[in-house]
Scaffold this motif. Structure first.
Motif, PDB file in Angstrom:
ATOM      1  N   TYR A   5      33.427 -20.242 -28.438  1.00  0.00           N
ATOM      2  CA  TYR A   5      34.654 -19.714 -28.924  1.00  0.00           C
ATOM      3  C   TYR A   5      35.294 -18.947 -27.889  1.00  0.00           C
ATOM      4  N   MET A  40      32.575 -28.734 -41.647  1.00  0.00           N
ATOM      5  CA  MET A  40      32.955 -27.939 -43.117  1.00  0.00           C
ATOM      6  C   MET A  40      33.812 -27.144 -42.868  1.00  0.00           C
ATOM      7  N   GLY A  45      18.876 -14.823 -31.286  1.00  0.00           N
ATOM      8  CA  GLY A  45      18.792 -14.448 -29.945  1.00  0.00           C
ATOM      9  C   GLY A  45      17.987 -13.023 -29.693  1.00  0.00           C
ATOM     10  N   LEU A  57      29.514  -8.219 -32.764  1.00  0.00           N
ATOM     11  CA  LEU A  57      29.324  -9.267 -33.700  1.00  0.00           C
ATOM     12  C   LEU A  57      29.121 -10.512 -32.574  1.00  0.00           C
ATOM     13  N   LEU A  58      30.141 -10.823 -31.775  1.00  0.00           N
ATOM     14  CA  LEU A  58      30.269 -11.837 -31.066  1.00  0.00           C
ATOM     15  C   LEU A  58      29.068 -11.812 -29.954  1.00  0.00           C
ATOM     16  N   ASN A 107      24.469  -7.911 -34.625  1.00  0.00           N
ATOM     17  CA  ASN A 107      24.278  -7.611 -35.965  1.00  0.00           C
ATOM     18  C   ASN A 107      23.008  -8.618 -36.471  1.00  0.00           C
ATOM     19  N   TYR A 165      16.525 -18.432 -28.550  1.00  0.00           N
ATOM     20  CA  TYR A 165      17.127 -19.424 -27.736  1.00  0.00           C
ATOM     21  C   TYR A 165      17.135 -18.982 -26.262  1.00  0.00           C
ATOM     22  N   CYS A 170      28.978 -26.153 -39.196  1.00  0.00           N
ATOM     23  CA  CYS A 170      29.630 -24.993 -39.672  1.00  0.00           C
ATOM     24  C   CYS A 170      30.468 -24.194 -38.690  1.00  0.00           C
ATOM     25  N   GLY A 171      29.841 -24.048 -37.554  1.00  0.00           N
ATOM     26  CA  GLY A 171      30.434 -23.227 -36.303  1.00  0.00           C
ATOM     27  C   GLY A 171      29.901 -23.525 -35.117  1.00  0.00           C
ATOM     28  N   VAL A 191      34.607 -23.757 -45.450  1.00  0.00           N
ATOM     29  CA  VAL A 191      34.278 -23.276 -46.760  1.00  0.00           C
ATOM     30  C   VAL A 191      35.256 -23.251 -47.786  1.00  0.00           C
ATOM     31  N   ASN A 222      25.635 -23.559 -36.344  1.00  0.00           N
ATOM     32  CA  ASN A 222      26.505 -22.280 -36.349  1.00  0.00           C
ATOM     33  C   ASN A 222      26.646 -22.274 -34.826  1.00  0.00           C
ATOM     34  N   LYS A 231      15.038 -10.417 -34.093  1.00  0.00           N
ATOM     35  CA  LYS A 231      15.363 -11.282 -35.049  1.00  0.00           C
ATOM     36  C   LYS A 231      14.407 -12.532 -35.532  1.00  0.00           C
ATOM     37  N   GLY A 236      21.954 -14.564 -38.596  1.00  0.00           N
ATOM     38  CA  GLY A 236      23.226 -13.954 -38.993  1.00  0.00           C
ATOM     39  C   GLY A 236      23.302 -14.139 -40.271  1.00  0.00           C
ATOM     40  N   ALA A 237      24.747 -13.865 -40.649  1.00  0.00           N
ATOM     41  CA  ALA A 237      24.890 -13.940 -42.069  1.00  0.00           C
ATOM     42  C   ALA A 237      25.114 -15.213 -42.818  1.00  0.00           C
ATOM     43  N   VAL A 238      25.691 -16.284 -42.146  1.00  0.00           N
ATOM     44  CA  VAL A 238      25.435 -17.494 -42.883  1.00  0.00           C
ATOM     45  C   VAL A 238      24.248 -17.999 -42.818  1.00  0.00           C
TER      46      VAL A 238
HETATM   47  N1  LIG Z   1      32.978 -23.529 -41.537  1.00  0.00           N
HETATM   48  C1  LIG Z   1      33.109 -22.211 -42.237  1.00  0.00           C
HETATM   49  O1  LIG Z   1      33.855 -22.536 -43.080  1.00  0.00           O
HETATM   50  C2  LIG Z   1      32.570 -21.241 -41.691  1.00  0.00           C
HETATM   51  C3  LIG Z   1      32.565 -20.195 -42.580  1.00  0.00           C
HETATM   52  C4  LIG Z   1      31.838 -18.952 -42.196  1.00  0.00           C
HETATM   53  C5  LIG Z   1      31.198 -18.946 -40.830  1.00  0.00           C
HETATM   54  N2  LIG Z   1      31.351 -20.060 -40.203  1.00  0.00           N
HETATM   55  C6  LIG Z   1      30.730 -20.276 -38.867  1.00  0.00           C
HETATM   56  O2  LIG Z   1      29.317 -19.980 -39.058  1.00  0.00           O
HETATM   57  C7  LIG Z   1      28.713 -19.000 -37.890  1.00  0.00           C
HETATM   58  C8  LIG Z   1      28.127 -18.024 -38.419  1.00  0.00           C
HETATM   59  O3  LIG Z   1      28.941 -16.926 -38.933  1.00  0.00           O
HETATM   60  P1  LIG Z   1      28.415 -15.828 -39.491  1.00  0.00           P
HETATM   61  O4  LIG Z   1      29.676 -14.907 -40.185  1.00  0.00           O
HETATM   62  O5  LIG Z   1      27.234 -15.852 -40.419  1.00  0.00           O
HETATM   63  O6  LIG Z   1      28.073 -14.827 -38.068  1.00  0.00           O
HETATM   64  P2  LIG Z   1      26.845 -14.170 -37.708  1.00  0.00           P
HETATM   65  O7  LIG Z   1      26.006 -15.523 -37.450  1.00  0.00           O
HETATM   66  O8  LIG Z   1      26.319 -13.215 -38.538  1.00  0.00           O
HETATM   67  O9  LIG Z   1      27.113 -13.515 -36.325  1.00  0.00           O
HETATM   68  C9  LIG Z   1      27.357 -14.230 -35.038  1.00  0.00           C
HETATM   69  C10 LIG Z   1      26.013 -14.432 -34.446  1.00  0.00           C
HETATM   70  O10 LIG Z   1      26.433 -15.226 -33.554  1.00  0.00           O
HETATM   71  C11 LIG Z   1      25.347 -15.365 -32.477  1.00  0.00           C
HETATM   72  N3  LIG Z   1      25.637 -15.791 -31.101  1.00  0.00           N
HETATM   73  C12 LIG Z   1      26.851 -15.397 -30.567  1.00  0.00           C
HETATM   74  N4  LIG Z   1      27.021 -16.053 -29.289  1.00  0.00           N
HETATM   75  C13 LIG Z   1      26.160 -17.114 -29.458  1.00  0.00           C
HETATM   76  C14 LIG Z   1      25.942 -18.027 -28.382  1.00  0.00           C
HETATM   77  N5  LIG Z   1      26.397 -18.216 -27.245  1.00  0.00           N
HETATM   78  N6  LIG Z   1      24.717 -18.909 -28.681  1.00  0.00           N
HETATM   79  C15 LIG Z   1      24.020 -18.638 -29.792  1.00  0.00           C
HETATM   80  N7  LIG Z   1      24.136 -17.793 -30.813  1.00  0.00           N
HETATM   81  C16 LIG Z   1      25.213 -16.920 -30.520  1.00  0.00           C
HETATM   82  C17 LIG Z   1      24.774 -13.981 -32.643  1.00  0.00           C
HETATM   83  O11 LIG Z   1      23.495 -13.928 -32.757  1.00  0.00           O
HETATM   84  P3  LIG Z   1      22.300 -14.121 -31.629  1.00  0.00           P
HETATM   85  O12 LIG Z   1      21.685 -12.745 -31.539  1.00  0.00           O
HETATM   86  O13 LIG Z   1      21.170 -14.974 -32.303  1.00  0.00           O
HETATM   87  O14 LIG Z   1      22.624 -14.690 -30.508  1.00  0.00           O
HETATM   88  C18 LIG Z   1      25.615 -13.308 -33.604  1.00  0.00           C
HETATM   89  O15 LIG Z   1      24.973 -12.362 -34.246  1.00  0.00           O
HETATM   90  C19 LIG Z   1      29.882 -19.067 -36.900  1.00  0.00           C
HETATM   91  O16 LIG Z   1      29.710 -20.174 -35.884  1.00  0.00           O
HETATM   92  C20 LIG Z   1      31.096 -18.906 -37.714  1.00  0.00           C
HETATM   93  O17 LIG Z   1      32.170 -19.264 -37.001  1.00  0.00           O
HETATM   94  C21 LIG Z   1      31.907 -21.159 -40.520  1.00  0.00           C
END
Ligand SMILES: NC(=O)c1ccc[n+]([C@@H]2O[C@H](COP(=O)([O-])OP(=O)(O)OC[C@H]3O[C@@H](n4cnc5c(N)ncnc54)[C@H](OP(=O)(O)O)[C@@H]3O)[C@@H](O)[C@H]2O)c1
Length: 337
Positions: free
Chosen positions: A249, A274, A178, A319-320, A324, A198, A243-244, A276, A221, A182, A155-157
């Motif tokens: 969710y 954390m 997933g 995305l969820l 992506n 996974y 981070c997530g 950001v 994440n 990837k 993912g992005a992060v």
């Molecule tokens: N704390 C902060 O300040 C902060 C800031 C930004 C983001 N975040 C968190 O960082 C995480 C990643 O964010 P992102 O923006 O980079 O999104 P992302 O990883 O680009 O997109 C979300 C990814 O989560 C995976 N996913 C969805 N459901 C899942 C599950 N049940 N088990 C495992 N993986 C699952 C999917 O990939 P797969 O194909 O691999 O399943 C999906 O591509 C998120 O949890 C977000 O809330 C936190």
């Protein structure tokens, strides 16, 4: 000419659906004195938006039912009587989920479209990149020689976190994602030492195999089963940065804590959440270190692009669901001239 905005139609129970969104055609808003009119060109959809669709109290206020949603966006200034902003300027701001936005200049940051592809400012050089940087270095205190496990690694992060760990001298970087494609991207293109899907087998087993000497840092994440697996593999004095927890969710019931949390005593590990927003002061050093890595290709990034504001809700649902690789973005067409 009219504008389009996406409103929250109802709060989801469990996984969101298209029914939770409304698309409304409205007049293009008129800027007042000292304001900018911006035509949005790119919208960011992000996992945290799922939290804002619910009414639960959190660090960001809930979206209001019946009202336009918010989110990161890039746009082109169309009208301005503000010093320092001219029509044609590209700005980064927080009024996404709509085609046009009226902004106070203090809420719009000009970006230089010649310095980097502008979409980088919504992803690798924006908040997602900063999240990876701050989580790894400020929160987890990454040290040379650490073995690092990143979930949501494609993912992005996650994709930035894994590559930054590698660049700063991690001994071994492991990622989970997933899909087989990837996993291939992580190991063959981004330089992860090992990665696994996974969905193929229990995460605990796959991680133990990928990290026979254990892990020192876990960049979480995902939460849930991933967090339990990481605790099992964590070495003495290991560090977890939360981070997530995207696996939770859409949960409709409270989710159990990691069942093996008692290992925190014997392993004396630390686990820190954390946000950001607490790490904005790192932005200059983050950009100084990471922007050149992006420019010269040492740090790779990917974007998954969906076209059209009408498809923004579906992009968010996708995305969820993991459609992506890297950052999920929505591209808005320029109106015909
Ligand atoms: N704390 C902060 O300040 C902060 C800031 C930004 C983001 N975040 C968190 O960082 C995480 C990643 O964010 P992102 O923006 O980079 O999104 P992302 O990883 O680009 O997109 C979300 C990814 O989560 C995976 N996913 C969805 N459901 C899942 C599950 N049940 N088990 C495992 N993986 C699952 C999917 O990939 P797969 O194909 O691999 O399943 C999906 O591509 C998120 O949890 C977000 O809330 C936190």
């Amino acid at each position: 000419m009219s504008a389009i905005e996406i409103r929250l139609a109802s709060r989801p129970h469990g996984a969101p659906t298209l029914e939770n969104f409304d698309l409304a055609e409205v007049d293009v808003p008129a800027p007042g004195p000292g304001q900018l009119l911006v035509r949005n060109t790119w919208l960011s959809v992000d996992p945290y938006m799922r939290g804002r669709m619910s009414s639960a109290k959190s660090y960001a206020p809930p979206y209001e039912v019946g009202k336009v949603m918010h989110g990161g966006a890039l746009g082109e200034v169309v009208e301005s009587d503000v010093d320092g902003f001219a029509p044609g300027d590209t700005v980064l701001h927080g009024l996404g989920w709509r085609t046009h936005a009226v902004l106070e200049p203090k809420h719009a940051a000009k970006v230089d479209p010649d310095a980097a592809p502008v979409t980088a400012y919504l992803g690798v050089l924006g908040l997602t990149g900063l999240t990876a940087y701050a989580g790894l270095f400020d929160v987890a205190g990454l040290r040379e020689g650490d073995t690092v496990f990143v979930s949501g690694a494609a993912g992005a992060v996650g994709s930035v976190a894994g590559q930054l760990a590698r660049a700063r001298g991690a001994k071994r970087v492991i990622g989970s994602a997933g899909s087989a494609e990837k996993v291939r991207w992580l190991t063959e293109e981004l330089g992860f030492d090992a990665a696994f899907n996974y969905k193929d087998a229990p995460v605990t087993d796959q991680l133990a195999k990928a990290a026979p000497d254990g892990i020192d840092v876990y960049f979480d994440n995902v939460g849930g089963e991933h967090l339990e697996a990481a605790i099992d593999s964590l070495n003495l004095h290991g560090r977890i940065v939360v981070c997530g927890m995207i696996s939770q969710y859409n949960a409709t019931e409270p989710t159990p804590a990691p069942r093996n949390l008692s290992q925190i005593i014997a392993k004396r590990f630390t686990m820190r959440g954390m946000l950001v927003g607490d790490h904005q002061h790192l932005r200059p050093e983050f950009l100084a270190e990471v922007a050149p890595m992006v420019t010269d290709g040492r740090l790779k990034y990917s974007e998954t692009v969906v076209d059209g504001i009408r498809n923004a809700p579906q992009a968010f649902l996708d995305l969820l669901a993991g459609a992506n690789t890297g950052k999920m973005l929505v591209r808005l067409q320029a109106p015909p001239r």
